[in-house]
Design a protein around this motif. Sequence first.
Motif, PDB file in Angstrom:
ATOM      1  N   MET A   1    -108.386 -19.645 -25.132  1.00  0.00           N
ATOM      2  CA  MET A   1    -107.420 -18.689 -24.635  1.00  0.00           C
ATOM      3  C   MET A   1    -106.321 -18.470 -25.679  1.00  0.00           C
ATOM      4  N   LEU A   2    -105.747 -17.300 -25.633  1.00  0.00           N
ATOM      5  CA  LEU A   2    -104.633 -16.980 -26.514  1.00  0.00           C
ATOM      6  C   LEU A   2    -103.334 -17.273 -25.773  1.00  0.00           C
ATOM      7  N   PHE A   3    -102.447 -18.017 -26.402  1.00  0.00           N
ATOM      8  CA  PHE A   3    -101.177 -18.351 -25.768  1.00  0.00           C
ATOM      9  C   PHE A   3    -100.054 -17.943 -26.703  1.00  0.00           C
ATOM     10  N   LYS A   4     -99.110 -17.192 -26.157  1.00  0.00           N
ATOM     11  CA  LYS A   4     -98.000 -16.762 -26.977  1.00  0.00           C
ATOM     12  C   LYS A   4     -96.843 -16.356 -26.078  1.00  0.00           C
ATOM     13  N   ILE A   5     -95.670 -16.245 -26.682  1.00  0.00           N
ATOM     14  CA  ILE A   5     -94.518 -15.702 -25.969  1.00  0.00           C
ATOM     15  C   ILE A   5     -94.631 -14.189 -26.029  1.00  0.00           C
ATOM     16  N   ILE A   6     -94.439 -13.544 -24.882  1.00  0.00           N
ATOM     17  CA  ILE A   6     -94.557 -12.095 -24.804  1.00  0.00           C
ATOM     18  C   ILE A   6     -93.214 -11.531 -24.366  1.00  0.00           C
ATOM     19  N   ASN A   7     -92.652 -10.683 -25.200  1.00  0.00           N
ATOM     20  CA  ASN A   7     -91.344 -10.090 -24.906  1.00  0.00           C
ATOM     21  C   ASN A   7     -91.475  -8.789 -24.144  1.00  0.00           C
ATOM     22  N   GLY A   8     -90.589  -8.632 -23.176  1.00  0.00           N
ATOM     23  CA  GLY A   8     -90.447  -7.384 -22.440  1.00  0.00           C
ATOM     24  C   GLY A   8     -89.043  -6.853 -22.669  1.00  0.00           C
ATOM     25  N   LYS A   9     -88.640  -5.908 -21.847  1.00  0.00           N
ATOM     26  CA  LYS A   9     -87.302  -5.325 -21.976  1.00  0.00           C
ATOM     27  C   LYS A   9     -86.226  -6.296 -21.496  1.00  0.00           C
ATOM     28  N   ASP A  10     -86.373  -6.808 -20.277  1.00  0.00           N
ATOM     29  CA  ASP A  10     -85.355  -7.682 -19.687  1.00  0.00           C
ATOM     30  C   ASP A  10     -85.805  -9.124 -19.523  1.00  0.00           C
ATOM     31  N   ILE A  11     -87.097  -9.381 -19.728  1.00  0.00           N
ATOM     32  CA  ILE A  11     -87.650 -10.726 -19.568  1.00  0.00           C
ATOM     33  C   ILE A  11     -88.585 -11.031 -20.728  1.00  0.00           C
ATOM     34  N   TYR A  12     -88.932 -12.299 -20.821  1.00  0.00           N
ATOM     35  CA  TYR A  12     -90.036 -12.693 -21.684  1.00  0.00           C
ATOM     36  C   TYR A  12     -90.890 -13.694 -20.930  1.00  0.00           C
ATOM     37  N   LEU A  13     -92.169 -13.705 -21.257  1.00  0.00           N
ATOM     38  CA  LEU A  13     -93.116 -14.632 -20.661  1.00  0.00           C
ATOM     39  C   LEU A  13     -93.442 -15.695 -21.692  1.00  0.00           C
ATOM     40  N   GLN A  14     -93.386 -16.923 -21.249  1.00  0.00           N
ATOM     41  CA  GLN A  14     -93.667 -18.060 -22.129  1.00  0.00           C
ATOM     42  C   GLN A  14     -94.666 -18.967 -21.427  1.00  0.00           C
ATOM     43  N   PRO A  15     -95.726 -19.395 -22.126  1.00  0.00           N
ATOM     44  CA  PRO A  15     -96.673 -20.309 -21.475  1.00  0.00           C
ATOM     45  C   PRO A  15     -95.935 -21.526 -20.911  1.00  0.00           C
ATOM     46  N   LEU A  16     -96.267 -21.876 -19.672  1.00  0.00           N
ATOM     47  CA  LEU A  16     -95.633 -23.028 -19.040  1.00  0.00           C
ATOM     48  C   LEU A  16     -96.243 -24.312 -19.553  1.00  0.00           C
ATOM     49  N   ASP A  17     -95.412 -25.316 -19.681  1.00  0.00           N
ATOM     50  CA  ASP A  17     -95.896 -26.674 -19.868  1.00  0.00           C
ATOM     51  C   ASP A  17     -95.080 -27.559 -18.935  1.00  0.00           C
ATOM     52  N   ASP A  18     -95.422 -28.834 -18.869  1.00  0.00           N
ATOM     53  CA  ASP A  18     -94.770 -29.676 -17.860  1.00  0.00           C
ATOM     54  C   ASP A  18     -93.280 -29.894 -18.118  1.00  0.00           C
ATOM     55  N   SER A  19     -92.797 -29.540 -19.287  1.00  0.00           N
ATOM     56  CA  SER A  19     -91.346 -29.641 -19.529  1.00  0.00           C
ATOM     57  C   SER A  19     -90.577 -28.603 -18.719  1.00  0.00           C
ATOM     58  N   CYS A  20     -91.285 -27.576 -18.201  1.00  0.00           N
ATOM     59  CA  CYS A  20     -90.648 -26.545 -17.377  1.00  0.00           C
ATOM     60  C   CYS A  20     -90.425 -27.013 -15.948  1.00  0.00           C
ATOM     61  N   CYS A  21     -90.990 -28.156 -15.604  1.00  0.00           N
ATOM     62  CA  CYS A  21     -90.818 -28.667 -14.247  1.00  0.00           C
ATOM     63  C   CYS A  21     -89.394 -29.182 -14.091  1.00  0.00           C
ATOM     64  N   SER A  22     -88.692 -28.604 -13.132  1.00  0.00           N
ATOM     65  CA  SER A  22     -87.319 -29.008 -12.850  1.00  0.00           C
ATOM     66  C   SER A  22     -87.159 -29.145 -11.343  1.00  0.00           C
TER      67      SER A  22
END
Length: 180
Positions: free
Chosen positions: A1-22
């Motif tokens: 699979m291809l994983f990358k940060i994808i920028n939008g106008k007001d948001i960006y998408l970033q692949p999640l990893d377990d460090s995102c667990c809060s």
Amino acid sequence: MLFKIINGKDIYLQPLDDSCCSEKYVDWMNNIDINKYLEARWVSHNCESVKAFIKEIENSDHSIIFGIFRKIDSVHIGNIKIGPINKNHSFADIGYIIGEQSAWGCGFSTEAVKIVVNYAFKDLGLNKCTAGVYASNNASSRVLEKAGFVEEGRFKRHLKSGNGWEDHIAYGILNPNIKK
């Protein structure tokens, strides 16, 4: 699979990893106002279960999950998932959540869906994306329709909700660059 940060106008998408667990993320998953249309609502969540879910997707060859982050402050406001991806028939389901209630109604879901569909079509080469919605979830239906999805069918009294049995609305969008 291809994983990358994808920028939008007001948001960006970033692949999640377990460090995102809060704790905030875990709270989203346990809050009935936030998760009332998610299948995840049937179980109680904690940091370990959320990390295990993220790790399962990370190790998967048929699903990708991104965190949705506001550009203005880099706050994690939700998630969007592509998958499972059916490689034989070249389609995938899309699912999303905006857990940060202060971000509801701001257009972030629609932008995230548009971004991820573009990624699915251009980067993954998929022919179609699908999504399912509880009939009472008007906000999600609007998100999908604004992102170009069309209603393709309805499964009568297919899903159980707090309101009893509901129809399940099936939505789809085709890759315009792929012809029959």
